[in-house]
Design an enzyme around this catalytic site. Sequence first.
Site, short mmCIF file in Angstrom:
data_model
loop_
_atom_site.label_atom_id
_atom_site.label_comp_id
_atom_site.label_asym_id
_atom_site.label_seq_id
_atom_site.Cartn_x
_atom_site.Cartn_y
_atom_site.Cartn_z
N ILE A 108 61.52 -29.67 -57.61
CA ILE A 108 61.54 -30.39 -56.33
C ILE A 108 61.10 -29.41 -55.24
CG2 ILE A 108 63.03 -31.59 -54.66
CD1 ILE A 108 62.57 -33.20 -57.20
N HIS A 153 71.44 -32.61 -66.80
CA HIS A 153 70.82 -31.66 -67.72
C HIS A 153 71.53 -31.79 -69.08
CE1 HIS A 153 68.44 -28.17 -68.77
NE2 HIS A 153 69.50 -27.70 -69.40
C1 GAR Z 1 67.72 -36.44 -70.58
O1 GAR Z 1 68.33 -35.94 -71.73
C2 GAR Z 1 67.98 -35.50 -69.41
O2 GAR Z 1 69.25 -34.91 -69.44
C3 GAR Z 1 66.90 -34.48 -69.63
O3 GAR Z 1 65.76 -35.23 -69.98
C4 GAR Z 1 66.20 -36.39 -70.71
C5 GAR Z 1 65.54 -37.61 -70.08
O4 GAR Z 1 65.81 -38.74 -70.82
N1 GAR Z 1 66.67 -33.71 -68.45
C6 GAR Z 1 66.31 -32.43 -68.47
O5 GAR Z 1 66.08 -31.83 -69.50
C7 GAR Z 1 66.19 -31.77 -67.11
N2 GAR Z 1 66.05 -30.37 -67.21
P1 GAR Z 1 65.56 -40.19 -70.20
O6 GAR Z 1 64.13 -40.18 -69.63
O7 GAR Z 1 65.67 -41.12 -71.36
O8 GAR Z 1 66.59 -40.43 -69.15
#
Ligand code: GAR
Length: 195
Positions: A93, A109
Site C-alpha cells: 500500500i 495474513h
Molecule cells: C489468504 O490466505 C490471505 O490470508 C493471504 O492470501 C490469501 C487470499 O485468499 N494473504 C496474504 O498472504 C497477505 N500477505 P482469498 O483471495 O481467497 O481471500
Amino acid sequence: MKNIVVFASGSGSNFQSIIDAVESGNLSARITGLISNKPGTKALDRASSHNIPWVILSENDFGSYEEYSEILLAQLLEWDAQLLVLAGFLRKIPSNVIGAYQNRILNIHPSLLPKYGGKGFYGINVHRAVIKAGDVETGCTIHIVSENYDEGPILDQAKIPVLADDTPEKLAARVLQKEHILYPKVISDYLKTLD
Ligand code: GAR
C-alpha cells in the site's frame, strides 16, 4: 454505519466472507468498493454479483508510482472509505494512503505473525515454510497496516494444529476456514472503536 473498501488480488474468499457478514447483518458496514490490481480475478466477479463497485488499479499502468498513489487515494476518497480492508492483496500500500488512513487499514495474513511475515511470504509460500520448519501449529493473524510489511499491531489470531499428513494446500484450506470466521468478527469489533 461505516464505509469499508476491500482490496483483493485473487480468489477473494475472504472478501466473500465479509460480503456474507454484511448481508446477514453480522457486520454493520457498507462495502463501497473493491480495489484489485489485476483483471480476471474471482474477487471482481464476486463484487459484480453483489453490486459492489470495483476498479482495477495497478502501478504498472501508470507513468509513475506517484501518479498511481494519487489515483488510488482519489478513488478511496470518492468511495468515502472509512476503513480499508486488505483481503489477499499482494501489493504494497503506497505511503500516501497509509498516511491518510493511519490506523484505518487492516490486513489478514495466513500465519501466526511475527512468524512467516515480510517480503516473499504470501499465500501458499507461507504454508510451505510452516511445513518445512516442522511447526506443530499455525494459523492466521489480523493486524493494523503500518509502513513495514506484516509488522503493524496485531488485533487477533486464530490457531490450528499442523497435522502429520498436511500438505501446503491442505493447510492453506484449513487456515482459510479460520480466516473466514475471524476477519468479519475483527472488522466488526474494530469498526466499533472508530469515531
Ligand atoms: C489468504 O490466505 C490471505 O490470508 C493471504 O492470501 C490469501 C487470499 O485468499 N494473504 C496474504 O498472504 C497477505 N500477505 P482469498 O483471495 O481467497 O481471500
